[in-house]
Motif scaffolding. Structure first.
Motif, PDB file in Angstrom:
ATOM      1  N   ARG A   4      74.357   5.614  46.041  1.00 42.41           N
ATOM      2  CA  ARG A   4      74.535   4.800  47.236  1.00 42.41           C
ATOM      3  C   ARG A   4      75.283   5.639  48.258  1.00 42.41           C
ATOM      4  O   ARG A   4      76.238   6.341  47.907  1.00 42.41           O
ATOM      5  CB  ARG A   4      75.299   3.511  46.919  1.00 42.41           C
ATOM      6  N   THR A  82      76.513   4.718  41.042  1.00 40.74           N
ATOM      7  CA  THR A  82      76.715   3.437  40.372  1.00 40.74           C
ATOM      8  C   THR A  82      76.097   3.475  38.982  1.00 40.74           C
ATOM      9  O   THR A  82      75.113   4.179  38.741  1.00 40.74           O
ATOM     10  CB  THR A  82      76.078   2.283  41.172  1.00 40.74           C
ATOM     11  N   SER A  83      76.688   2.722  38.058  1.00 41.85           N
ATOM     12  CA  SER A  83      76.211   2.666  36.679  1.00 41.85           C
ATOM     13  C   SER A  83      75.901   1.219  36.315  1.00 41.85           C
ATOM     14  O   SER A  83      76.204   0.302  37.090  1.00 41.85           O
ATOM     15  CB  SER A  83      77.279   3.225  35.738  1.00 41.85           C
ATOM     16  N   PRO A  84      75.307   0.974  35.133  1.00 43.61           N
ATOM     17  CA  PRO A  84      74.980  -0.404  34.738  1.00 43.61           C
ATOM     18  C   PRO A  84      76.212  -1.301  34.628  1.00 43.61           C
ATOM     19  O   PRO A  84      76.089  -2.522  34.664  1.00 43.61           O
ATOM     20  CB  PRO A  84      74.314  -0.236  33.369  1.00 43.61           C
ATOM     21  N   ASP A  86      78.544  -1.440  36.823  1.00 47.25           N
ATOM     22  CA  ASP A  86      78.956  -1.840  38.166  1.00 47.25           C
ATOM     23  C   ASP A  86      78.193  -3.086  38.609  1.00 47.25           C
ATOM     24  O   ASP A  86      77.036  -3.302  38.221  1.00 47.25           O
ATOM     25  CB  ASP A  86      78.696  -0.712  39.172  1.00 47.25           C
ATOM     26  N   SER A  87      78.839  -3.899  39.430  1.00 44.61           N
ATOM     27  CA  SER A  87      78.171  -5.074  39.972  1.00 44.61           C
ATOM     28  C   SER A  87      77.164  -4.642  41.040  1.00 44.61           C
ATOM     29  O   SER A  87      77.172  -3.505  41.511  1.00 44.61           O
ATOM     30  CB  SER A  87      79.200  -6.022  40.582  1.00 44.61           C
ATOM     31  N   GLU A  88      76.272  -5.570  41.414  1.00 44.14           N
ATOM     32  CA  GLU A  88      75.215  -5.236  42.373  1.00 44.14           C
ATOM     33  C   GLU A  88      75.776  -4.815  43.731  1.00 44.14           C
ATOM     34  O   GLU A  88      75.176  -4.013  44.435  1.00 44.14           O
ATOM     35  CB  GLU A  88      74.269  -6.426  42.549  1.00 44.14           C
ATOM     36  N   ASP A  89      76.927  -5.395  44.097  1.00 43.30           N
ATOM     37  CA  ASP A  89      77.504  -5.064  45.398  1.00 43.30           C
ATOM     38  C   ASP A  89      78.620  -4.029  45.307  1.00 43.30           C
ATOM     39  O   ASP A  89      79.373  -3.827  46.257  1.00 43.30           O
ATOM     40  CB  ASP A  89      78.030  -6.335  46.081  1.00 43.30           C
ATOM     41  N   ASN A 342      71.819   9.002  33.826  1.00 47.30           N
ATOM     42  CA  ASN A 342      71.393   7.653  33.424  1.00 47.30           C
ATOM     43  C   ASN A 342      71.315   7.472  31.919  1.00 47.30           C
ATOM     44  O   ASN A 342      70.998   6.372  31.451  1.00 47.30           O
ATOM     45  CB  ASN A 342      70.023   7.328  34.032  1.00 47.30           C
TER      46      ASN A 342
END
Length: 405
Positions: A4, A82-84, A86-89, A342
């Motif tokens: 991001r 970001t990783s799994p 982390d929240s979407e925002d 990932n």
């Protein structure tokens, strides 16, 4: 699990808005990682290139807004991972953040590269305000004198004087180690302005024998990007780390993929020259002839030169020459490979997401079945990591003595 990107105010570090970057290449290092007898350790570089951004991806509605959002120097771009977990925002973990450099606009898109904070320090000079060209009307006699400090304290003081102490010089950097006691001293004469770039001052501190790693590492602080000034100590030149990442490589697979090993012979003498001219030039010879002489199968003598015209102190020149020799006195090998940020465990937990490891840190490599290297676990320092908009990360480890030579 993805990148991001955000537009950032350079001076405050405030996140202004997200931006979609279709393609880019990035690299983070802690020092010169080239396998070369002419290299100096130096300070690592953070680089982002290949940024060709469609105007439709810039969150602005007018020419003025677009120009303000992408103003060179005033604005920076932060790349966060970001990783799994982390929240979407979630903003993500900052990996790189650099100033927008020279920009080229076209009718459909704009392209530019980023300048690291260290690169900006190449345009800051270690001289006090109001003293340059003021003595006797036109000369500069001021001396910045650091005494009884650690090397990283000297680097931190130099960095602080080149940022916080200058008008418009403030940057979102946390200057750790200022005032840390040690046995080192440095003098910087204001008249010698050509050799007082902050980046050059740091390079010379890092390049002495057992010189510390120096790094500006981005971090998230609320809705701002700040940088930690991190450095090795006089006792341990490596930057401290909390955990050691373990990777594996074998013919049957592993987390370190596409592994290769480069090899290079040794250097046995370094002829160093410092300041002065002709017969008055400062000289020093550093040598280690143990591989040339002795009862073993000898190596052919290999010599090199090292020059630092700013070195007016014989002891400092010796330290630099000894540092170059120490880095090249034995046959070397250098391991390279790739991992995927990932990759997850059987439980879905990220194995080595970006932000969980940094150049300068030690990793354990479990290597099995490689044709030219004995099976075993090798502890190697990560010197450089690089990649693109995907999750593939290329790794270059520190050159180490070749056990097979």
């Amino acid at each position: 699990m993805a990148w991001r990107a955000y537009i950032v105010d350079t001076i405050s570090g405030q996140l202004l808005c997200p931006i979609d970057l279709p393609n880019f290449s990035w690299s983070v290092s802690v020092a010169d990682s080239s396998l070369s007898t002419t290299k100096s350790k130096g300070v690592g570089q953070d680089e982002v290139s290949g940024l060709k951004v469609p105007w439709t991806a810039v969150p602005a509605n007018s020419p003025g807004e677009r120009s303000r959002l992408l103003a060179p120097d005033r604005r920076s771009i932060a790349l966060c991972w970001t990783s799994p977990l982390d929240s979407e925002d979630a903003i993500g973990t900052p990996i790189l953040c650099g100033l927008i450099g020279q920009r080229k606009d076209g009718p459909l898109d704009t392209d530019f590269s980023l300048t690291s904070i260290y690169g900006l320090l190449g345009d800051r000079y270690l001289v006090r305000e109001g003293v340059y060209g003021t003595a006797n009307g036109s000369t500069s006699a001021d001396v910045i004198d650091f005494n009884n400090l650690s090397l990283r304290a000297i680097a931190a003081e130099a960095g602080w004087l080149c940022t916080n102490a200058k008008p418009g010089g403030g940057l979102p950097i946390d200057w750790h180690y200022r005032g840390e006691q040690g046995s080192h001293q440095r003098e910087y004469d204001s008249w010698d302005i050509q050799n007082l770039k902050c980046s050059d001052v740091w390079d010379k501190i890092a390049n002495v024998e057992n010189g510390p790693d120096l790094q500006l590492r981005p971090k998230l602080s609320g809705n701002t990007i700040r940088f930690d000034f991190l450095a090795g100590s006089d006792a341990d030149p490596n930057i401290a780390q909390d955990t050691i990442l373990e990777l594996s490589s074998s013919p049957y697979g592993g987390t370190l993929e596409n592994m290769t090993i480069d090899h290079l012979g040794a250097v046995h003498r370094v002829y160093a020259s410092g300041s002065g001219t002709d017969k008055a030039q400062l000289c020093h010879l550093s040598e280690d002839l143990s591989l040339v002489n002795g009862n073993h199968e000898p190596f052919p003598l290999r010599e090199m030169t090292y020059s630092d015209t700013d070195a007016a102190d014989a002891n400092l020149l010796r330290q630099h020459a000894d540092g170059v020799l120490a880095a090249n006195h034995a046959p070397l090998m250098q391991i390279k490979g790739e991992l995927h940020a990932n990759d997850v465990s059987v439980f879905g937990t990220p194995l080595h997401p970006l932000g969980s490891f940094w150049p300068g840190e030690t990793m354990r490599l479990d290597i099995q079945g490689f044709p030219s290297l004995a099976d075993g676990v090798y502890e190697c320092r990560l010197m450089q990591m690089s990649g693109d908009q995907s999750d593939k990360v290329s790794l270059i480890f520190d050159a180490m003595e070749d056990p097979m030579a």
